[in-house]
Design an enzyme around this catalytic site. Structure first.
Site, PDB file in Angstrom:
ATOM      1  N   ASP A 137       0.837  -1.207   0.000  1.00 28.52           N
ATOM      2  CA  ASP A 137       0.000   0.000   0.000  1.00 28.52           C
ATOM      3  C   ASP A 137       0.872   1.258   0.000  1.00 28.52           C
ATOM      4  O   ASP A 137       2.058   1.214  -0.365  1.00 28.52           O
ATOM      5  CB  ASP A 137      -0.971  -0.072   1.198  1.00 28.52           C
ATOM      6  CG  ASP A 137      -2.291   0.643   0.948  1.00 28.52           C
ATOM      7  OD1 ASP A 137      -2.310   1.876   1.072  1.00 28.52           O
ATOM      8  OD2 ASP A 137      -3.280  -0.029   0.620  1.00 28.52           O
ATOM      9  N   ASP A 165      -6.092   4.768  -5.716  1.00 23.30           N
ATOM     10  CA  ASP A 165      -6.681   5.505  -4.593  1.00 23.30           C
ATOM     11  C   ASP A 165      -6.890   6.983  -4.959  1.00 23.30           C
ATOM     12  O   ASP A 165      -6.338   7.486  -5.954  1.00 23.30           O
ATOM     13  CB  ASP A 165      -5.721   5.377  -3.394  1.00 23.30           C
ATOM     14  CG  ASP A 165      -6.406   5.547  -2.056  1.00 23.30           C
ATOM     15  OD1 ASP A 165      -7.567   5.979  -2.031  1.00 23.30           O
ATOM     16  OD2 ASP A 165      -5.759   5.253  -1.025  1.00 23.30           O
ATOM     17  N   ASP A 177     -12.999   2.746   4.395  1.00 22.77           N
ATOM     18  CA  ASP A 177     -11.844   2.719   5.299  1.00 22.77           C
ATOM     19  C   ASP A 177     -12.251   2.219   6.676  1.00 22.77           C
ATOM     20  O   ASP A 177     -11.389   2.005   7.532  1.00 22.77           O
ATOM     21  CB  ASP A 177     -11.235   4.117   5.419  1.00 22.77           C
ATOM     22  CG  ASP A 177     -10.168   4.341   4.358  1.00 22.77           C
ATOM     23  OD1 ASP A 177      -9.800   3.375   3.672  1.00 22.77           O
ATOM     24  OD2 ASP A 177      -9.718   5.498   4.207  1.00 22.77           O
TER      25      ASP A 177
HETATM   26  C1  DGJ Z   1      -7.023   5.391   1.789  1.00 27.12           C
HETATM   27  C2  DGJ Z   1      -7.365   3.953   1.530  1.00 27.12           C
HETATM   28  O1  DGJ Z   1      -8.735   3.739   1.626  1.00 27.12           O
HETATM   29  C3  DGJ Z   1      -6.590   3.088   2.507  1.00 27.12           C
HETATM   30  O2  DGJ Z   1      -6.957   1.747   2.347  1.00 27.12           O
HETATM   31  C4  DGJ Z   1      -5.122   3.291   2.273  1.00 27.12           C
HETATM   32  O3  DGJ Z   1      -4.778   2.830   0.990  1.00 27.12           O
HETATM   33  C5  DGJ Z   1      -4.772   4.755   2.441  1.00 27.12           C
HETATM   34  N1  DGJ Z   1      -5.602   5.598   1.622  1.00 27.12           N
HETATM   35  C6  DGJ Z   1      -3.326   4.997   2.081  1.00 27.12           C
HETATM   36  O4  DGJ Z   1      -3.012   6.318   2.084  1.00 27.12           O
END
Ligand code: DGJ
Length: 732
Positions: free
Chosen positions: A369, A481, A551
């Protein structure tokens, strides 16, 4: 093959029909395109059941006409505009050269085409063979300015679905400005509808909200530049008595990932007028002579069997005819993602043991990630610099990817391609790439800024950087993202008169970038994400077959997030991970089993440090992974039913049935425990009453009719947040 669209010359009525639905529109006096009906199929329309002519006070008549009984204000229509005597919220507003918004659309002609024309540059539903759909295109014209509106309606042969969009063409001699253009309008008569919408917030997406529609204008919109966490681009209109398995439901999903506006107006005659399209907030599109503007598409579904059937129609349409990825029929890999495990605090040596453990537990992919690029040790830098962070990976990214592959796992990588940090090489070289209004200081959000993606040069730069990384062919998956919404709306390449185009041009630019990646890397599995589920829309489905739902990884919060998401989007699109307890977002303590049961309703993953788990939990992961491999084909691709909602009761029950009805998975989660709980049952649906089904855990056998009519007693257990999952297989 039967025709799906007929035009009755005598009555001037178009009938779009299949075995499940009919949609009727007619040409009325003054060449007005009127709406007659949308709902359950009728074999033939004979022409009499038309809107009665009534002289209504304060509803004006056609220009130059003395007929007081015909009014565009009271007639249910297919498309209303500002500048005609129709006081409903207009579907379109066009600013003419003379400064007025006059636009009086009259019927000019129609064409019926086999199949479904593509919408260039925009995501859309498609056909796989010519016979499966027909499209009606009705042209309306404003005689004075020669601005034309082509209203497009596609009906599929085997689906309770109509798709709609509009193309505006300037056939006049003067430029005009489109200030608003909805993709569709529909007017219902004599319905006492309630609306169902999916509002929310970051880490609190897609709460189901149901409200009575009273007289007035109700707006559900996003002007954040994305489809947003705050209001998903979806609306259902339902009768008050409609529930999951019974009643009428009309669903509308917008195939678009930017600003949107759903307007529902209950008017003075209790008619319900609906417009859906790009939000007109800060929208102004200059249309020069000979130019055209194509709106995004709306998917409309009718169900006569409640919300479940509406959702199933969306699921199957989005899965079969919006998602293009080659992964759409493949079981999705079980992954482990290092975000909640390490956040930014990692390097190759710290990650390798997680990869080793993942292998041992049967997990199939490792996702690296945020934090692997530039010099990113926290969220204050490096967006835009898509080059490996040597401190964390001294031997390069390929070396680490090779390690993951050697363990038999696939390798996934996180990107945030639409963003730029001030602290980045990209900003040093190209400060103008950052979207900002000249002379003003742009606003940070998460200390980052949005790239001016409407500009090709900016997209090329990001594409080339991603291409460098992806061309190693060591990356099997990317997580795309997007962690802030747009502000400081301005595109450096456009003159001041065209700054009202920026929001939409951003989305077109984003689609262009995605298309280039999808086109060059068809084997890449792309997972969409926007700070969790902020861009969970049907437009994204065209590029990303799966999307991170939120999230918030807490299993109990996820009950309502995934419940709301399932109203529109198929289970295979929803990614869902098991994370630590107490949960990182809300501190709730939940049993490991419950976290697994809830996450198994999407594409399962783990979002925790596998190396720090207790012996028991490690064993539990192995068992969950093994169990999920047995059921995932059914949970990801079966027919999905919502049976009980945790938003309205103490339980959440979901069921999925394989298309051949030979397999079913059911889960029941009880939220709060009680000392003297009521006895409750869960009755399955959608099984074959003639078949016998064996419980895969106990090996007990039940008739399909028993499971559906008697139902299973829900387990009575001590403790909050308990869950049970059942897996039955037909044995006949
Ligand atoms: C937001 C995402 O939803 C998370 O899963 C993660 O990837 C963070 N960003 C990383 O900055």
């Amino acid at each position: 093959m039967n025709q799906l669209i007929n035009f009755d010359e005598k009555n001037k009525v178009f009938h779009l029909h299949n075995d499940q639905i009919s949609y009727l529109l007619s040409i009325e006096d003054g060449k007005t395109l009127a709406h007659l009906y949308f709902g359950k199929a009728i074999k033939e329309y004979h022409g009499q059941l038309r809107y009665p002519r009534v002289d209504r006070g304060f509803s004006g008549n056609l220009p130059g006409s003395l007929d007081r009984t015909f009014s565009r204000d009271s007639l249910p229509k297919e498309y209303s505009t500002a500048g005609e005597i129709d006081y409903h919220t207009p579907a379109a507003v066009v600013r003419q050269k003379d400064g007025s918004n006059a636009l009086f659309l009259t019927y000019e002609g129609y064409k019926i085409v086999d199949e479904k024309p593509d919408l260039k540059g925009l995501p859309h539903s498609f056909v796989e063979n010519k016979d499966e759909a027909e499209t009606l295109i009705v042209t309306l014209i404003d005689e004075k300015s020669k601005v034309k509106f082509e209203l497009s309606y596609t009906i599929y042969r085997d689906r309770p679905v109509i798709t709609r969009s509009v193309r505006v063409v300037n056939d006049g001699n003067d430029a005009v400005n489109i200030e608003k253009v909805a993709s569709m309008q529909i007017d219902f008569v004599d319905r006492n509808f309630e609306s169902i919408t999916l509002p929310g917030a970051h880490a609190h997406e897609r709460r189901v909200e149901r409200s009575k529609i009273n007289q007035g204008i109700h707006v559900y919109a996003s002007h954040r530049g994305t489809s947003s966490h705050q209001m998903n681009p979806f609306l259902a209109l339902v009768d008050p008595e409609t529930i999951e398995c019974t009643g009428d439901a009309y669903g509308f999903a917008f195939v678009y990932s930017g600003n949107h506006k759903f307007e529902v107006e209950k008017d003075q005659f209790a008619q319900t007028h609906v417009n859906i399209g790009i939000d007109d907030f800060n929208f102004n599109w200059e249309l020069k002579p000979e130019a055209s503007f194509q709106t995004p598409e709306v998917l409309m579904v009718y169900s006569d069997q409640g919300l479940n059937k509406m959702s199933q129609a969306f699921h199957s349409l989005i899965h079969d005819r919006v998602i293009r990825s080659k992964y759409k029929d493949q079981v999705r890999p079980i992954l482990v993602n290092n975000w909640e495990a390490t956040y930014f605090d990692f390097n190759e040596d710290k990650l390798k043991p997680i990869v080793d453990d993942a292998k041992e537990m049967g997990i199939e992919m490792f996702v690296l990630d945020d934090g692997w690029f530039g010099h990113r040790d926290d969220d204050n830098s490096s967006l835009g610099d898509w080059k490996v962070f040597k401190k964390k990976f001294p031997n390069g990214l390929d070396h680490f990817a090779d390690y993951v592959h050697q363990q038999g796992l696939k390798f996934g990588l996180w990107f945030e391609p639409e963003m730029i940090s001030i602290d980045s090489d990209l900003y040093k070289k190209h400060p103008d790439y950052l979207m900002h209004v000249p002379g003003r200081t742009p606003s940070p959000s998460r200390n980052q800024y949005v790239l001016d993606l409407g500009r090709k040069e900016v997209r090329d730069n990001i594409f080339d950087q991603m291409d460098q990384i992806l061309s190693s062919n060591k990356i099997n998956y990317i997580k795309w993202d997007m962690n802030r919404h747009l502000s400081d709306i301005y595109e450096a390449d456009l003159p001041s008169s065209r700054q009202g185009e920026v929001y939409h041009r951003y989305v077109l630019g984003l689609y262009d970038l995605l298309e280039r990646i999808v086109d060059k890397y068809p084997d890449l599995l792309i997972e969409g994400c926007s700070g969790g589920g902020g861009r969970f829309d049907a437009g994204m489905a065209y590029y990303n077959p799966q999307i991170w739902a939120s999230d918030d990884s807490d299993a109990i919060d996820r009950l309502s997030i995934q419940y709301g998401t399932s109203l529109v989007y198929p289970q295979s699109m929803m990614t869902s991970h098991v994370s630590v307890s107490p949960n990182e977002q809300n501190g709730r303590i939940t049993p490991f089993n419950t976290r697994g049961v809830v996450a198994m309703w999407g594409d399962l993953g783990y979002e925790l440090d596998l190396t720090k788990m207790s012996k028991e939990d490690r064993q539990a992961v192995k068992e969950q992974v093994a169990e999920y491999k047995k059921i995932r084909k059914v949970t990801q691709y079966g027919t999905f039913y919502r049976l009980k909602s945790a938003q309205t009761s103490n339980q959440c029950a979901w069921e999925t049935v394989s298309l051949d009805k030979n397999e079913t998975v059911l889960s029941v989660v009880r939220v709060m425990a009680s000392a003297q709980p009521d006895l409750t049952k869960t009755k399955l649906v959608g099984l074959d009453p003639q078949k016998h089904y064996e419980d895969q855990e106990t090996h007990e056998v039940y008739g399909g009719d028993e499971l559906m009519n008697l139902g299973l007693y829900d387990p009575v257990e001590r403790g909050d947040f308990k869950a049970k999952m059942y897996h039955f297989k037909a044995i006949d």
